[in-house]
Design a protein around this motif. Structure first.
Motif, PDB file in Angstrom:
ATOM      1  N   THR A  99       0.814  -1.375  -0.082  1.00  0.00           N
ATOM      2  CA  THR A  99      -0.061  -0.111   0.009  1.00  0.00           C
ATOM      3  C   THR A  99       1.059   1.421  -0.016  1.00  0.00           C
ATOM      4  O   THR A  99       0.410   2.358   0.111  1.00  0.00           O
ATOM      5  CB  THR A  99      -1.083   0.058   1.197  1.00  0.00           C
ATOM      6  OG1 THR A  99      -0.053  -0.130   2.380  1.00  0.00           O
ATOM      7  CG2 THR A  99      -2.088  -1.199   1.393  1.00  0.00           C
ATOM      8  N   ILE A 149      -6.758  -0.131  -5.212  1.00  0.00           N
ATOM      9  CA  ILE A 149      -7.326   0.941  -4.282  1.00  0.00           C
ATOM     10  C   ILE A 149      -7.789   2.278  -4.874  1.00  0.00           C
ATOM     11  O   ILE A 149      -9.195   2.643  -4.496  1.00  0.00           O
ATOM     12  CB  ILE A 149      -6.204   1.186  -3.058  1.00  0.00           C
ATOM     13  CG1 ILE A 149      -6.008  -0.282  -2.329  1.00  0.00           C
ATOM     14  CG2 ILE A 149      -6.626   2.245  -2.322  1.00  0.00           C
ATOM     15  CD1 ILE A 149      -4.809  -0.109  -1.365  1.00  0.00           C
ATOM     16  N   MET A 192      -1.051   4.746  -0.257  1.00  0.00           N
ATOM     17  CA  MET A 192      -2.389   5.002   0.436  1.00  0.00           C
ATOM     18  C   MET A 192      -2.362   6.158   1.475  1.00  0.00           C
ATOM     19  O   MET A 192      -1.392   6.066   2.276  1.00  0.00           O
ATOM     20  CB  MET A 192      -2.903   3.564   0.999  1.00  0.00           C
ATOM     21  CG  MET A 192      -4.336   3.572   1.378  1.00  0.00           C
ATOM     22  SD  MET A 192      -4.796   1.950   1.894  1.00  0.00           S
ATOM     23  CE  MET A 192      -4.069   2.166   3.602  1.00  0.00           C
TER      24      MET A 192
END
Length: 203
Positions: A42, A52, A67
């Protein structure tokens, strides 16, 4: 050829799990850190980031391409289904990277691959990938005191973290091996327990 043993290591916050994991490394074990892999997939350019962005929108991607953890935390808190959707994206990426690193460790001749998994018991999907589970155990009050001293948190904050994790009884119930690391247990005592564990595992 000796079969490579896959050993999951877990424990509540402040149990000393990371210290014990490092002791296994000194005996030649390969270490795979599940949290570190989750952060990597991420992170900027991580394997989970395209999915995502598609599932949650570009506002959940930070300027560096990772993220936006804080924004995602707030969403997951307000919308429980968001966490389920996120896990459905992240978990397969983590599993794939775990397998890649495991194959690498086996190719390098490691007799023991150690999986450091903080939420092993809570996840419900780790145990079937492992040959055995080791739990680093201590009293809850010891956890509280250690984390307050280490992280500078208030008692209530530490107790809330502990309450969100599996209970001590649930972890011990899932264990094939328990290493006890309460107050009064020295590093030498811990090392002796690690050596005994390796002997029990035939390593």
């Amino acid at each position: 050829m000796q079969k490579t043993l896959r050993l999951g290591v877990t424990g509540g916050i402040g149990s000393g799990k990371s210290t014990v994991a490092q002791m296994f490394l000194a005996h030649g074990a390969a270490l795979i850190d599940a949290d570190q892999i989750a952060r990597a997939v991420t992170g900027p350019g991580g394997a989970a980031m395209a999915a995502i962005a598609e599932a949650f929108g570009s506002e959940y991607v930070a300027p560096d391409g990772a993220m936006d953890r804080e924004r995602m935390r707030r969403l997951a808190f307000s919308d429980p289904t968001a966490r389920v959707r996120l896990e459905a994206i992240v978990h397969p990426c983590v599993a794939q990277e775990n397998e890649r690193r495991t194959r690498e460790a086996i190719a390098q001749g490691s007799a023991l691959v150690l999986f450091d998994v903080p939420l092993l018991v809570e996840s419900g999907h780790w145990e079937r990938r492992l040959d055995a589970v080791l739990v680093v155990d201590c009293k809850v009050e010891t956890q509280v005191q250690r984390v307050m001293a280490r992280n500078g948190l208030e008692r209530a904050a530490v107790e809330a973290i502990i309450a969100a994790q599996a209970t001590r009884a649930a972890r011990r119930g899932a264990a094939d091996v328990v290493i006890y690391n309460d107050d009064g247990v020295s590093l030498a005592d811990l090392q002796q327990q690690v050596a005994q564990t390796l002997q029990c595992l035939g390593l």
